[in-house]
Motif scaffolding. Structure first.
Motif, PDB file in Angstrom:
ATOM      1  N   ALA A   1      31.277 -10.612   6.883  1.00 32.10           N
ATOM      2  CA  ALA A   1      29.837 -10.603   7.123  1.00 32.10           C
ATOM      3  C   ALA A   1      29.416  -9.374   7.919  1.00 32.10           C
ATOM      4  O   ALA A   1      28.388  -8.746   7.625  1.00 32.10           O
ATOM      5  CB  ALA A   1      29.421 -11.880   7.862  1.00 32.10           C
ATOM      6  N   VAL A   2      30.208  -9.011   8.919  1.00 34.22           N
ATOM      7  CA  VAL A   2      29.905  -7.820   9.712  1.00 34.22           C
ATOM      8  C   VAL A   2      29.990  -6.574   8.840  1.00 34.22           C
ATOM      9  O   VAL A   2      29.141  -5.670   8.922  1.00 34.22           O
ATOM     10  CB  VAL A   2      30.848  -7.714  10.921  1.00 34.22           C
ATOM     11  CG1 VAL A   2      30.594  -6.430  11.698  1.00 34.22           C
ATOM     12  CG2 VAL A   2      30.681  -8.928  11.831  1.00 34.22           C
ATOM     13  N   HIS A   3      31.007  -6.519   7.977  1.00 30.96           N
ATOM     14  CA  HIS A   3      31.131  -5.377   7.074  1.00 30.96           C
ATOM     15  C   HIS A   3      29.928  -5.283   6.139  1.00 30.96           C
ATOM     16  O   HIS A   3      29.453  -4.183   5.830  1.00 30.96           O
ATOM     17  CB  HIS A   3      32.418  -5.483   6.263  1.00 30.96           C
ATOM     18  CG  HIS A   3      33.662  -5.381   7.086  1.00 30.96           C
ATOM     19  ND1 HIS A   3      33.794  -4.477   8.121  1.00 30.96           N
ATOM     20  CD2 HIS A   3      34.842  -6.072   7.028  1.00 30.96           C
ATOM     21  CE1 HIS A   3      34.998  -4.612   8.660  1.00 30.96           C
ATOM     22  NE2 HIS A   3      35.640  -5.568   8.026  1.00 30.96           N
ATOM     23  N   ALA A   4      29.431  -6.425   5.683  1.00 29.31           N
ATOM     24  CA  ALA A   4      28.261  -6.413   4.793  1.00 29.31           C
ATOM     25  C   ALA A   4      27.038  -5.863   5.513  1.00 29.31           C
ATOM     26  O   ALA A   4      26.310  -5.025   4.964  1.00 29.31           O
ATOM     27  CB  ALA A   4      27.990  -7.825   4.274  1.00 29.31           C
ATOM     28  N   LEU A   5      26.798  -6.318   6.725  1.00 25.50           N
ATOM     29  CA  LEU A   5      25.624  -5.867   7.474  1.00 25.50           C
ATOM     30  C   LEU A   5      25.702  -4.379   7.789  1.00 25.50           C
ATOM     31  O   LEU A   5      24.741  -3.628   7.585  1.00 25.50           O
ATOM     32  CB  LEU A   5      25.493  -6.686   8.763  1.00 25.50           C
ATOM     33  CG  LEU A   5      25.204  -8.180   8.585  1.00 25.50           C
ATOM     34  CD1 LEU A   5      25.256  -8.895   9.936  1.00 25.50           C
ATOM     35  CD2 LEU A   5      23.850  -8.400   7.922  1.00 25.50           C
ATOM     36  N   TYR A   6      26.848  -3.953   8.282  1.00 26.30           N
ATOM     37  CA  TYR A   6      26.986  -2.539   8.656  1.00 26.30           C
ATOM     38  C   TYR A   6      27.145  -1.642   7.427  1.00 26.30           C
ATOM     39  O   TYR A   6      26.672  -0.499   7.426  1.00 26.30           O
ATOM     40  CB  TYR A   6      28.155  -2.357   9.624  1.00 26.30           C
ATOM     41  CG  TYR A   6      27.731  -2.524  11.054  1.00 26.30           C
ATOM     42  CD1 TYR A   6      27.474  -1.423  11.858  1.00 26.30           C
ATOM     43  CD2 TYR A   6      27.550  -3.789  11.598  1.00 26.30           C
ATOM     44  CE1 TYR A   6      27.053  -1.579  13.166  1.00 26.30           C
ATOM     45  CE2 TYR A   6      27.131  -3.955  12.897  1.00 26.30           C
ATOM     46  CZ  TYR A   6      26.884  -2.849  13.682  1.00 26.30           C
ATOM     47  OH  TYR A   6      26.451  -3.011  14.975  1.00 26.30           O
ATOM     48  N   GLY A   7      27.794  -2.152   6.383  1.00 21.88           N
ATOM     49  CA  GLY A   7      27.932  -1.362   5.170  1.00 21.88           C
ATOM     50  C   GLY A   7      26.583  -1.057   4.547  1.00 21.88           C
ATOM     51  O   GLY A   7      26.319   0.081   4.125  1.00 21.88           O
ATOM     52  N   PHE A   8      25.706  -2.063   4.505  1.00 19.04           N
ATOM     53  CA  PHE A   8      24.366  -1.829   3.966  1.00 19.04           C
ATOM     54  C   PHE A   8      23.608  -0.819   4.822  1.00 19.04           C
ATOM     55  O   PHE A   8      22.964   0.103   4.297  1.00 19.04           O
ATOM     56  CB  PHE A   8      23.576  -3.140   3.886  1.00 19.04           C
ATOM     57  CG  PHE A   8      22.170  -2.942   3.396  1.00 19.04           C
ATOM     58  CD1 PHE A   8      21.911  -2.865   2.036  1.00 19.04           C
ATOM     59  CD2 PHE A   8      21.111  -2.813   4.287  1.00 19.04           C
ATOM     60  CE1 PHE A   8      20.617  -2.657   1.574  1.00 19.04           C
ATOM     61  CE2 PHE A   8      19.819  -2.600   3.835  1.00 19.04           C
ATOM     62  CZ  PHE A   8      19.572  -2.527   2.469  1.00 19.04           C
ATOM     63  N   ALA A   9      23.676  -0.989   6.141  1.00 20.77           N
ATOM     64  CA  ALA A   9      22.967  -0.074   7.033  1.00 20.77           C
ATOM     65  C   ALA A   9      23.473   1.357   6.854  1.00 20.77           C
ATOM     66  O   ALA A   9      22.687   2.321   6.843  1.00 20.77           O
ATOM     67  CB  ALA A   9      23.125  -0.522   8.484  1.00 20.77           C
ATOM     68  N   ARG A  10      24.779   1.523   6.717  1.00 17.48           N
ATOM     69  CA  ARG A  10      25.354   2.856   6.527  1.00 17.48           C
ATOM     70  C   ARG A  10      24.909   3.464   5.204  1.00 17.48           C
ATOM     71  O   ARG A  10      24.651   4.660   5.102  1.00 17.48           O
ATOM     72  CB  ARG A  10      26.881   2.779   6.569  1.00 17.48           C
ATOM     73  CG  ARG A  10      27.431   2.360   7.912  1.00 17.48           C
ATOM     74  CD  ARG A  10      27.215   3.424   8.962  1.00 17.48           C
ATOM     75  NE  ARG A  10      27.657   2.963  10.269  1.00 17.48           N
ATOM     76  CZ  ARG A  10      27.525   3.649  11.391  1.00 17.48           C
ATOM     77  NH1 ARG A  10      26.961   4.835  11.363  1.00 17.48           N
ATOM     78  NH2 ARG A  10      27.937   3.154  12.536  1.00 17.48           N
ATOM     79  N   TRP A  11      24.832   2.635   4.179  1.00 14.80           N
ATOM     80  CA  TRP A  11      24.433   3.128   2.862  1.00 14.80           C
ATOM     81  C   TRP A  11      22.990   3.639   2.896  1.00 14.80           C
ATOM     82  O   TRP A  11      22.688   4.734   2.396  1.00 14.80           O
ATOM     83  CB  TRP A  11      24.594   2.004   1.841  1.00 14.80           C
ATOM     84  CG  TRP A  11      24.379   2.432   0.422  1.00 14.80           C
ATOM     85  CD1 TRP A  11      24.615   3.660  -0.124  1.00 14.80           C
ATOM     86  CD2 TRP A  11      23.893   1.610  -0.631  1.00 14.80           C
ATOM     87  NE1 TRP A  11      24.306   3.654  -1.461  1.00 14.80           N
ATOM     88  CE2 TRP A  11      23.870   2.406  -1.801  1.00 14.80           C
ATOM     89  CE3 TRP A  11      23.498   0.281  -0.710  1.00 14.80           C
ATOM     90  CZ2 TRP A  11      23.446   1.900  -3.030  1.00 14.80           C
ATOM     91  CZ3 TRP A  11      23.091  -0.213  -1.935  1.00 14.80           C
ATOM     92  CH2 TRP A  11      23.063   0.594  -3.079  1.00 14.80           C
ATOM     93  N   ALA A  12      22.098   2.844   3.488  1.00 18.56           N
ATOM     94  CA  ALA A  12      20.705   3.274   3.596  1.00 18.56           C
ATOM     95  C   ALA A  12      20.590   4.542   4.434  1.00 18.56           C
ATOM     96  O   ALA A  12      19.829   5.467   4.098  1.00 18.56           O
ATOM     97  CB  ALA A  12      19.863   2.149   4.207  1.00 18.56           C
TER      98      ALA A  12
END
Length: 333
Positions: free
Chosen positions: A48-59
């Motif tokens: 879940a943490v990877h999903a939240l931070y991965g999306f933020a990094r992508w944007a």
């Protein structure tokens, strides 16, 4: 180890597992300090943490990638397309875009308020239009969406021992403290992108301004007015860390070592900037590896203690092994 995390989280669908794996790789590549801290979380909560931070990094990559020659208009269109996918994914609970798929699954699983994602995207759009901030109040409005909401998104995943609304101000403050730390460390790189995140009134209080920063960046010359401004920004950031600190004790005990480690490592960046003479316009300050290892060891000790308190006996955690000598934490990850 990725399979182990996904298995622990009960994520079995192959496409969804691939989506979370993509997010994990984004987090590992771009968020090295926080990625290290994330490995101190219970295995089941890491995806879940990877999903939240991965999306933020992508944007953030869409907006800020210096290696891309995309125009602002092109970045804007890419960001708008991402927002459309996000809104559709949150509405339907799924997406064909892997990073959005993982994010929407996490949002549903943990009941994360969708407004936090909308506020985040608003700040990302702002980065395409706004290049400086007259006052700290102006910057704070931007940081609500770019940083505070990240802390608020994380809170349901981390868990708390008090009502969530009581912990929320501390979580938001920690997100802001992390971002202010990044702003201070990355002054030179942000200037290359045409942005100055240090508030203009803070700079002016010490006789500095954007043009003086540009002159220093271009010539490599130092100026005491810039140093004084950076010192003031560091003091301001330490004050935000103090606001965030009480929140550590009200997190779920098994989550505290992760967030405490991130807290100490990020705050250590301020010390590294100071120890390097506030030369951030000319080079990036780095926390020494020996310091990172010491903090990681302390985190591991706290993880073990939390498990003993929770279960009555220690359980070894292979995923929390320190890297072998000569390897970085990121390589071991």
């Amino acid at each position: 180890m990725t399979d182990r995390e996904l298995d622990a989280a009960g994520i079995t669908d192959p496409a969804l597992r691939a989506a979370y794996t993509r997010c994990r790789s984004l987090n590992a590549r771009h968020g090295k300090t926080y990625f290290l801290a994330t490995r101190l979380l219970p295995v089941a909560r890491r995806p879940a943490v990877h999903a939240l931070y991965g999306f933020a990094r992508w944007a953030d990559d869409i907006v800020d990638d210096l290696d891309s020659d995309a125009t602002n208009a092109e970045r804007g269109r890419a960001l708008a397309a991402l927002q459309q996918r996000l809104e559709c994914g949150l509405r339907h609970g799924d997406s064909t875009e892997p990073v959005v798929r993982a994010l929407t699954h996490t949002a549903r699983a943990y009941g994360i308020d969708h407004r936090h994602f909308a506020d985040f995207m608003a700040s990302m759009r702002s980065d395409l239009e706004v290049t400086d901030y007259p006052t700290f109040e102006d910057l704070s409005r931007y940081m609500h969406g770019s940083a505070a909401v990240i802390g608020l998104q994380m809170l349901p995943v981390l868990g708390t021992v008090v009502p969530r609304e009581e912990a929320a101000p501390h979580a938001a403050a920690l997100g802001v403290a992390f971002q202010l730390t990044n702003f201070l460390r990355d002054v030179g790189e942000d200037l290359d992108r045409g942005r100055v995140y240090l508030p203009a009134d803070l700079l002016a209080a010490h006789g500095a301004d954007r043009e003086l920063l540009r002159w220093s960046r271009a010539t490599g010359a130092r100026d005491p007015r810039i140093t004084a401004s950076l010192e003031a920004a560091a003091d301001l950031t330490r004050g935000i860390y103090r606001q965030a600190a009480p929140g550590l004790a009200i997190l779920d005990p098994v989550s505290r070592p992760c967030i405490r480690t991130a807290f100490v490592l990020y705050a250590g960046i301020l010390d590294a900037v100071r120890d390097d003479g506030y030369a951030v316009l000319h080079r990036r300050a780095v926390v020494p590896r020996r310091r990172r290892v010491a903090v990681a060891l302390d985190g591991l000790t706290r993880v073990a203690a939390a498990r003993v308190r929770a279960t009555g006996f220690p359980r070894p955690e292979a995923a929390c092994r320190l890297p072998a000598p000569g390897r970085t934490h990121e390589e071991a990850a």
